[in-house]
Design a protein around this motif. Sequence first.
Motif, short mmCIF file in Angstrom:
data_model
loop_
_atom_site.label_atom_id
_atom_site.label_comp_id
_atom_site.label_asym_id
_atom_site.label_seq_id
_atom_site.Cartn_x
_atom_site.Cartn_y
_atom_site.Cartn_z
N SER A 216 -31.48 -14.26 -34.66
CA SER A 216 -30.44 -13.28 -34.34
C SER A 216 -29.59 -12.93 -35.55
CB SER A 216 -29.54 -13.81 -33.23
OG SER A 216 -28.83 -14.96 -33.67
N GLY A 217 -29.66 -13.76 -36.58
CA GLY A 217 -28.80 -13.57 -37.74
C GLY A 217 -27.36 -13.94 -37.42
N GLN A 218 -26.46 -13.60 -38.32
CA GLN A 218 -25.05 -13.90 -38.13
C GLN A 218 -24.41 -12.80 -37.29
OE1 GLN A 218 -22.88 -14.47 -41.77
NE2 GLN A 218 -21.53 -15.98 -40.82
N LEU A 219 -23.77 -13.17 -36.20
CA LEU A 219 -23.19 -12.20 -35.28
C LEU A 219 -21.80 -11.80 -35.74
CD1 LEU A 219 -24.35 -13.84 -31.94
CD2 LEU A 219 -25.44 -12.00 -33.23
N PRO A 220 -21.42 -10.53 -35.52
CA PRO A 220 -20.12 -10.04 -36.02
C PRO A 220 -18.95 -10.57 -35.20
CG PRO A 220 -21.21 -8.34 -34.74
CD PRO A 220 -22.21 -9.46 -34.89
N GLU A 221 -17.79 -10.50 -35.79
CA GLU A 221 -16.55 -10.83 -35.09
C GLU A 221 -16.42 -9.96 -33.85
OE1 GLU A 221 -11.73 -10.37 -35.91
OE2 GLU A 221 -13.14 -10.53 -37.59
N GLY A 222 -15.95 -10.57 -32.74
CA GLY A 222 -15.79 -9.81 -31.51
C GLY A 222 -17.00 -9.88 -30.59
N THR A 223 -18.01 -10.65 -30.96
CA THR A 223 -19.18 -10.81 -30.11
C THR A 223 -18.83 -11.67 -28.89
OG1 THR A 223 -20.70 -10.65 -31.99
CG2 THR A 223 -21.53 -11.72 -30.00
N VAL A 224 -19.32 -11.26 -27.72
CA VAL A 224 -19.13 -12.06 -26.50
C VAL A 224 -20.25 -13.11 -26.45
CG1 VAL A 224 -19.10 -12.05 -23.98
CG2 VAL A 224 -18.04 -10.17 -25.26
#
Length: 320
Positions: free
Chosen positions: A298-306
């Motif tokens: 999935s890689g690194q998820l951005p800020e604000g991800t649920v």
Amino acid sequence: MVSEWVTKPLGDLIALQRGHDLPAQNRVNGSIPIMGSSGITGYHNEAKTSGPGVVIGRSGNSMGEVNFSAEDYWPLNTCLYITDFKDNDPLYIYYFLQTIDFDQFNSGSAQKSLNRNAVYPYEVYTTEDKAEQRRIGRALADLDDKIQLNRQTNQTLENMAQALFKSWFVDFDPVIDNVLAAGNTIPEPLQKRAEQRQALRASDEAPTPLPEAIRQLFPASFVFDAEMGWIPEGWEVQQIGKVIENVGGGTPRTKEDAFWVDGTHAFCTPKDMSLLTSKALLGTERHLTDAGVAKISSGQLPEGTVLMSSRAPIGYLAVN
């Protein structure tokens, strides 16, 4: 002064004793805290020792966990408790003990176990200035109080947000209000809710009306959906997978140091989420290196991800 700080055995600061049995059938309802390996486990009508006091988890997963009682209490046999602070400040000792990794004293095999005799020789660096101890203890306690207050405030705000969400998108209160204002027909299954809204709006506890711009975002009628029943006009029913993008996480090999040692990228686990006191994830126990991140599809998820935990414990939610 620096000269007041010395290195000495931990046994010179405190005396420890194993707690006392108190089976459930022998407990009498009262106001005396019962302190176990992870803190207060109940209340009794009799104290075994005077407060303020400090206990240390003696066995199991809570071994080494340090807890404080400001009042008289009953220490259970699952913990060690301090019988003599040797003229040291109890609050200072409480916070000081939290800096010690008690896992190094584990004498158990199948289950962790802490022996007080193994703890006593451990060399620690501490201040002998009692006034300084009191200042340190009080300052840290004040910070803890502020942290607790912030957590309570966050929980209150979260409860308000959940109540608002339920009102708007589950009970459809703004739509019902608009229907009533327009004189339109309320479907029979929603009539009880409409009566409650009318009574509330006519009472002394009437909620503040929504700003006009927000009120107009909601329709003034309902339509019937065969699958969901009565829903606001203009709304539609969809599978959740068509509304959101869902991706799974992954865990790089935990024994591969190149993925973990000196990592800087937050790595969220269900455990991290289960320990939250609010839905905001501000930090994680472990961190990945760049090489570790590259191993997750999935890689690194951005800020604000649920985030939602899909493995035990299942169902925890957070926003990173």
